[in-house]
Design a protein around this motif. Sequence first.
Motif, PDB file in Angstrom:
ATOM      1  N   HIS A 151       0.958  -1.161  -0.101  1.00  0.00           N
ATOM      2  CA  HIS A 151      -0.015   0.067   0.137  1.00  0.00           C
ATOM      3  C   HIS A 151       0.816   1.427  -0.146  1.00  0.00           C
ATOM      4  O   HIS A 151       0.405   2.591   0.088  1.00  0.00           O
ATOM      5  N   GLY A 152       1.993   1.310   0.016  1.00  0.00           N
ATOM      6  CA  GLY A 152       2.983   2.253  -0.043  1.00  0.00           C
ATOM      7  C   GLY A 152       3.296   2.707   1.434  1.00  0.00           C
ATOM      8  O   GLY A 152       3.157   1.664   2.484  1.00  0.00           O
ATOM      9  N   VAL A 153       4.230   3.426   1.832  1.00  0.00           N
ATOM     10  CA  VAL A 153       4.749   3.822   3.073  1.00  0.00           C
ATOM     11  C   VAL A 153       4.466   5.649   3.402  1.00  0.00           C
ATOM     12  O   VAL A 153       4.322   6.196   2.380  1.00  0.00           O
ATOM     13  N   TYR A 154       4.368   5.642   4.577  1.00  0.00           N
ATOM     14  CA  TYR A 154       3.957   7.257   4.739  1.00  0.00           C
ATOM     15  C   TYR A 154       4.991   8.249   4.378  1.00  0.00           C
ATOM     16  O   TYR A 154       4.597   9.599   4.202  1.00  0.00           O
ATOM     17  N   GLU A 155       6.134   7.866   4.406  1.00  0.00           N
ATOM     18  CA  GLU A 155       7.319   8.592   4.375  1.00  0.00           C
ATOM     19  C   GLU A 155       7.525   8.930   2.897  1.00  0.00           C
ATOM     20  O   GLU A 155       8.113   9.738   2.579  1.00  0.00           O
ATOM     21  N   LYS A 156       6.757   8.266   1.834  1.00  0.00           N
ATOM     22  CA  LYS A 156       6.505   8.360   0.580  1.00  0.00           C
ATOM     23  C   LYS A 156       5.238   8.807   0.074  1.00  0.00           C
ATOM     24  O   LYS A 156       4.694   7.673  -0.391  1.00  0.00           O
ATOM     25  N   PRO A 157       4.532   9.801   0.277  1.00  0.00           N
ATOM     26  CA  PRO A 157       3.112   9.870   0.113  1.00  0.00           C
ATOM     27  C   PRO A 157       2.972   9.506  -1.205  1.00  0.00           C
ATOM     28  O   PRO A 157       1.795   9.167  -1.582  1.00  0.00           O
ATOM     29  N   GLU A 158       3.717   9.800  -2.197  1.00  0.00           N
ATOM     30  CA  GLU A 158       3.326   9.493  -3.844  1.00  0.00           C
ATOM     31  C   GLU A 158       3.106   7.926  -4.105  1.00  0.00           C
ATOM     32  O   GLU A 158       2.636   7.352  -4.918  1.00  0.00           O
ATOM     33  N   THR A 159       3.380   7.101  -3.002  1.00  0.00           N
ATOM     34  CA  THR A 159       3.347   5.682  -3.005  1.00  0.00           C
ATOM     35  C   THR A 159       2.089   5.102  -2.337  1.00  0.00           C
ATOM     36  O   THR A 159       1.884   3.973  -2.492  1.00  0.00           O
ATOM     37  N   ILE A 160       1.480   6.009  -1.661  1.00  0.00           N
ATOM     38  CA  ILE A 160       0.113   5.583  -1.042  1.00  0.00           C
ATOM     39  C   ILE A 160      -1.020   5.162  -2.087  1.00  0.00           C
ATOM     40  O   ILE A 160      -1.385   5.782  -2.509  1.00  0.00           O
ATOM     41  N   ILE A 161      -1.573   3.917  -1.676  1.00  0.00           N
ATOM     42  CA  ILE A 161      -2.620   3.456  -2.624  1.00  0.00           C
ATOM     43  C   ILE A 161      -3.678   3.277  -1.881  1.00  0.00           C
ATOM     44  O   ILE A 161      -3.872   2.384  -0.703  1.00  0.00           O
ATOM     45  N   LEU A 162      -5.066   3.649  -2.230  1.00  0.00           N
ATOM     46  CA  LEU A 162      -6.096   3.689  -1.477  1.00  0.00           C
ATOM     47  C   LEU A 162      -7.285   3.270  -2.184  1.00  0.00           C
ATOM     48  O   LEU A 162      -8.114   2.468  -1.721  1.00  0.00           O
ATOM     49  N   SER A 163      -7.373   4.111  -3.285  1.00  0.00           N
ATOM     50  CA  SER A 163      -8.746   4.286  -3.804  1.00  0.00           C
ATOM     51  C   SER A 163      -8.668   3.092  -5.183  1.00  0.00           C
ATOM     52  O   SER A 163      -7.567   2.662  -5.663  1.00  0.00           O
TER      53      SER A 163
ATOM     54  N   ASN B  86      -0.199  28.736   5.683  1.00  0.00           N
ATOM     55  CA  ASN B  86      -0.415  28.076   4.389  1.00  0.00           C
ATOM     56  C   ASN B  86       0.069  26.684   4.356  1.00  0.00           C
ATOM     57  O   ASN B  86       1.233  26.364   4.207  1.00  0.00           O
ATOM     58  N   PRO B  87      -0.767  25.844   4.921  1.00  0.00           N
ATOM     59  CA  PRO B  87      -0.538  24.353   5.170  1.00  0.00           C
ATOM     60  C   PRO B  87       0.091  23.839   3.912  1.00  0.00           C
ATOM     61  O   PRO B  87       0.875  22.755   3.935  1.00  0.00           O
ATOM     62  N   GLU B  88      -0.147  24.232   2.938  1.00  0.00           N
ATOM     63  CA  GLU B  88       0.295  23.465   1.481  1.00  0.00           C
ATOM     64  C   GLU B  88       1.524  23.373   1.586  1.00  0.00           C
ATOM     65  O   GLU B  88       2.424  22.618   1.126  1.00  0.00           O
ATOM     66  N   ALA B  89       2.256  24.752   1.962  1.00  0.00           N
ATOM     67  CA  ALA B  89       3.719  24.852   2.150  1.00  0.00           C
ATOM     68  C   ALA B  89       4.358  23.519   3.250  1.00  0.00           C
ATOM     69  O   ALA B  89       5.634  23.502   2.917  1.00  0.00           O
ATOM     70  N   LEU B  90       3.720  23.187   4.173  1.00  0.00           N
ATOM     71  CA  LEU B  90       4.156  22.053   5.049  1.00  0.00           C
ATOM     72  C   LEU B  90       3.815  20.871   4.776  1.00  0.00           C
ATOM     73  O   LEU B  90       4.146  19.766   5.304  1.00  0.00           O
ATOM     74  N   ASN B  91       2.827  20.705   3.477  1.00  0.00           N
ATOM     75  CA  ASN B  91       2.611  19.397   3.063  1.00  0.00           C
ATOM     76  C   ASN B  91       3.768  18.643   2.369  1.00  0.00           C
ATOM     77  O   ASN B  91       3.781  18.505   1.195  1.00  0.00           O
ATOM     78  N   ASN B  92       4.672  18.258   3.080  1.00  0.00           N
ATOM     79  CA  ASN B  92       5.934  17.652   2.541  1.00  0.00           C
ATOM     80  C   ASN B  92       6.206  16.291   3.335  1.00  0.00           C
ATOM     81  O   ASN B  92       6.041  16.478   4.558  1.00  0.00           O
ATOM     82  N   GLY B  93       6.792  15.361   2.970  1.00  0.00           N
ATOM     83  CA  GLY B  93       7.385  14.117   3.702  1.00  0.00           C
ATOM     84  C   GLY B  93       8.325  14.601   4.666  1.00  0.00           C
ATOM     85  O   GLY B  93       8.349  14.061   5.603  1.00  0.00           O
ATOM     86  N   SER B  94       9.185  15.613   4.566  1.00  0.00           N
ATOM     87  CA  SER B  94      10.066  15.770   5.520  1.00  0.00           C
ATOM     88  C   SER B  94       9.726  16.368   6.789  1.00  0.00           C
ATOM     89  O   SER B  94      10.025  16.097   7.772  1.00  0.00           O
ATOM     90  N   PHE B  95       8.532  17.435   6.809  1.00  0.00           N
ATOM     91  CA  PHE B  95       7.934  17.952   7.867  1.00  0.00           C
ATOM     92  C   PHE B  95       6.924  16.784   8.373  1.00  0.00           C
ATOM     93  O   PHE B  95       7.167  16.647   9.746  1.00  0.00           O
TER      94      PHE B  95
ATOM     95  N   ALA C  17      -1.652  11.618  10.240  1.00  0.00           N
ATOM     96  CA  ALA C  17      -0.423  12.001   9.437  1.00  0.00           C
ATOM     97  C   ALA C  17       0.191  10.623   8.820  1.00  0.00           C
ATOM     98  O   ALA C  17       0.839  10.643   7.576  1.00  0.00           O
ATOM     99  N   LYS C  18      -0.068   9.529   9.334  1.00  0.00           N
ATOM    100  CA  LYS C  18       0.241   8.150   8.677  1.00  0.00           C
ATOM    101  C   LYS C  18      -0.857   7.909   7.785  1.00  0.00           C
ATOM    102  O   LYS C  18      -0.555   6.817   7.118  1.00  0.00           O
ATOM    103  N   ASP C  19      -1.832   8.266   7.793  1.00  0.00           N
ATOM    104  CA  ASP C  19      -2.984   7.820   6.992  1.00  0.00           C
ATOM    105  C   ASP C  19      -2.947   8.986   5.752  1.00  0.00           C
ATOM    106  O   ASP C  19      -3.317   9.950   5.773  1.00  0.00           O
ATOM    107  N   GLY C  20      -2.839   8.066   4.584  1.00  0.00           N
ATOM    108  CA  GLY C  20      -2.827   8.745   3.382  1.00  0.00           C
ATOM    109  C   GLY C  20      -4.221   9.436   2.977  1.00  0.00           C
ATOM    110  O   GLY C  20      -4.245  10.229   1.849  1.00  0.00           O
ATOM    111  N   ARG C  21      -5.413   9.125   3.861  1.00  0.00           N
ATOM    112  CA  ARG C  21      -6.682   9.868   3.365  1.00  0.00           C
ATOM    113  C   ARG C  21      -6.856  11.174   4.248  1.00  0.00           C
ATOM    114  O   ARG C  21      -7.846  11.647   3.945  1.00  0.00           O
ATOM    115  N   ILE C  22      -6.071  11.708   4.822  1.00  0.00           N
ATOM    116  CA  ILE C  22      -6.121  12.904   5.433  1.00  0.00           C
ATOM    117  C   ILE C  22      -6.218  14.040   4.754  1.00  0.00           C
ATOM    118  O   ILE C  22      -5.717  14.148   3.621  1.00  0.00           O
ATOM    119  N   LEU C  23      -6.729  15.279   4.972  1.00  0.00           N
ATOM    120  CA  LEU C  23      -6.554  16.307   4.394  1.00  0.00           C
ATOM    121  C   LEU C  23      -5.495  17.460   4.845  1.00  0.00           C
ATOM    122  O   LEU C  23      -5.402  17.810   6.033  1.00  0.00           O
TER     123      LEU C  23
END
Length: 720
Positions: free
Chosen positions: A34-46, A257-266, A312-318
Motif C-alpha cells: 500500500h506504500g509507506v507514509y514517508e513517501k506519500p506518492e506511493t500511498i494506494i487507497l482508491s 499556508n498548510p500546503e507549504a508544510l505538506n511534505n514528507g520531510s515535515f 499523518a500516517k493515513d494517506g486519506r487525511i486532508l
Amino acid sequence: SRSRLKTKKVLDWSEQQETARAIQKNTELILHIHGVYEKPETIILSEDDYTMLSGQAGYKANLQKLWTNYHFLFIGCSKDGVMDEDFSTIFKFLNAWFPSVPNEHFILFHQSEIDKGAHRELMYKCNVQPISYGTDYNALPTFINSINPNKDKLKLRLEAVQKEIQDAFERELKLPSGKFNGDPAVVNSFIKENLPGKNYWIDSVQLKILEDVLKEHNQQVSSKKEQFRTYQAIIKGLVSVNELDEKVALWQEHRFNPEALNNGSFINLAILAYECLNRMPADLMEDFRHRRMHAIHEYFFDGYLGIFIEEAKDGRILYSDAYLFENLKRIISSLSNLLEADADEIFAELAPSTLTNQLAAPFLVFCFADRVSIRESEVPYAEIAALPADPALPFKGEVTIWKKADQYLVIAHNSQQCMHWNPVKDIAPVVFYTAPAGREIWSIIKTGESEKLELMIDLGYLLVKMVDFKIDSQSAIEVPLMNFIFSQHYKRLIGSKNLAVNTHDYSIYDVLENGVCVPLFTRLDLWNIVTTIPALEKEVKEELESFSYTHDKAAESCIRNLHLHIDKWGHKEIVVLDFELRMTKSHSVLIGFDISTPIPAPVFKVLLLNKACVAAGLINKGAITDLFCGYLGIGDYPVNMLEYITGLETSEITVADDSNVNLPKRDGVDSDIYAVHVLNSERSLVLQAGGIVHDVKLPEISYTSAQFDGLKKIVRVGFI
C-alpha cells in the motif's frame, strides 16, 4: 560489523526491480504493497490508484508471483476488516488481473467469529481459509509463535543480535567508570551501526533490544540526572535538534499556508519526534513534565497529539488542515525542548535546610517559590529557619503547620510532591506523597489534628485523604470544583466552581468524603441577596431594563470572581464569601454564612461600592465584629486601599463609608492587595503585589513596610 537483522530488505511497491530480485533470490523482505507514509506518492487507497497500478507491469508481475506462489496469512484482521472497502478493492483487482484460481490463503480468527459464520464470504470470494486461535484474544501472540516454522531459528538470531548490541553498548557507550559516554560522535556511530537505516528503527527489533539495554543500564544508575542525560544522548543520535528547530521555524513562516508544510520531510519528522517522546521512560517524562511545565505540550500526555500522528500516517487525511500541522509542530517543538533542556538544571541538587535550636509560637511562615522561611513575629521578621525548594519544582502557596507535642512540622508541596519538615531536626524534607502520573497537586487541606493529622490532597477533581502521612482513601469529585475550604469546627468541606464555565448550575457545594457534592447556592441565590440591598436598588433596576435581563440572566452576567475563606464570628466558624458585582459600575459584596446548619444562613452582608476586594479578615472584639479589607486597583480609583469597617452586627447590611487609607502608588507595576492576615485585634499583616508586607496597626491603619521579593503567602502561627 552491522547487525545480522539489517540484511532484511524493506521495500514498497514502487521499487519494482529490487522487489523482483528479492523474490527471485528468495530473500527475506518486508514489502509495503500500500506504500509507506514517508513517501506519500506511493500511498494506494482508491480504485483510481489501482487503475494507475494496472499500467505498472513490474508491480503486477511481482504481485502475481506472491499471490499465486505464496500463502498470505492475515493477522489482526476481523472478517469486516479484511472485507472493508480497502481490502475489497484489492481483491477485486486481484481477481481481475489474475483470473486463474489463486493459491490458498489464510486468516486468523477468534473462535466466536467462526461460530457466527463470518468466514464463509472470505472462502467463497477470496479463497481465504479461517484458522481459529481460540477463545482468548490475548492468546493470539502465543498462537502465532506456535505456528511459526522458523521460531527456533529466529530465537537464536535474536539472542545473537541482543548479545551483539549489548556488547557494543558496553564497549562503545560505557566509560570505565560505568557512566554513559554521551559524546555525540560516539553515540551517532553506535546508532548508525546498530539500528536500521532510514526510519525503520521505529518498530525494529534492534530498537527494542536497545531499549532493554538502556533500561538495564539505568537500573544501575541511581541518579535521575544521568538517566535523563543518557536518553537525551540516544535520541540526539536519532533526531537532529537543528532539524527540529528548522521545522518549527518553517511552521511559523507558513502557519497559515498548510500546503507549504505538506511534505514528507515535515510530516515524517513529526512522526519520528512523537516516537522518540513515546520511548522516554514514563517516570522520567513525568518528572520532566513537572520540572519544565509546558515544555512538552499537555496534549501529548493525554494522548490527544497521538490522534494527529495517526492521521499523518493515513494517506486519506486532508493535508490542507492547518490545525493538523499546528499539532505536528507541537510534537516537534516538544521534542526540541526536551533535547535542549539542561539535565543539571532539571535535576539540580537540593540545598540543605537551615535549622533552629528551638521553635516556639508566635512565629510567621513566609512561602516563596524557592523556599519556605520561618520568621520572627516582629519586624523586620528575621529568618529563623528555611527549607529550600527543589530548584526545578517551586513551592505552591499552600503551607500548613502541625503542632505535635512540643514540635512543629511544616507541610508544603509543589506540583508533584507533598513533604513535611521539622525545622529543628530535618536537614532535608520527608516526601510523603507523590502525585500519580498525569496528576498535579493543587492544594493541601488540613482536616483534623486532634489525635492524628488528617490531610486532604486536591489533585484536580480527585481528593486523596491521608492520615498521619499514609493514604487512607481517595474520592473522585463528581462536580468540577476549583477551590476548597474546610471548617475544622464543623468538619465541613466546601468547594466552589469556576463561574466562567457555570451558567445555570450551582456554584457552591458541600463536598462529602466519598466525593459526592451537595449543592448549596447558585448565582441566582446570590443575586437574590444582592437585590435586597437598598443602595443597589436603582442600579439593579437599570441593569434589568437596559439589557432586558431576566433575573436568571442578570445573575449569570453580573456575578463574577467568587472567593471563599473560613473566618471567626464570635465563637463560631463561618464562611466568608466575596464576589464581584459587575453592573454599570463594579462593586464587591461580602456575605458571611453561618455553616452550623445544613443550609448556610447569612449573618452579615457588606457592600463595597466601586471597589474590588479579594482580601479581608474579621476582627472579633467580644460581642462586636469589625472587618478589615484590602482592595485591587480598578478604574480611576486609587490603586492601593485599605479600609476598616466597624460593627457588622449593628446592621443587617453594611455599606462601606469610603473611609479608606491610600497606600503609596507604585507607578508601572501591579500594586494590588493580595492578602490580609489579622494577627490580633490590634495588628494585621497586609501582603501587596511585589512581596511588600505592610505591618498595620488597627484600627487607625498606621503601618510600616518591608519588601520580600517573590513572597507568595504568609502563614501565622500562635497569634491570639
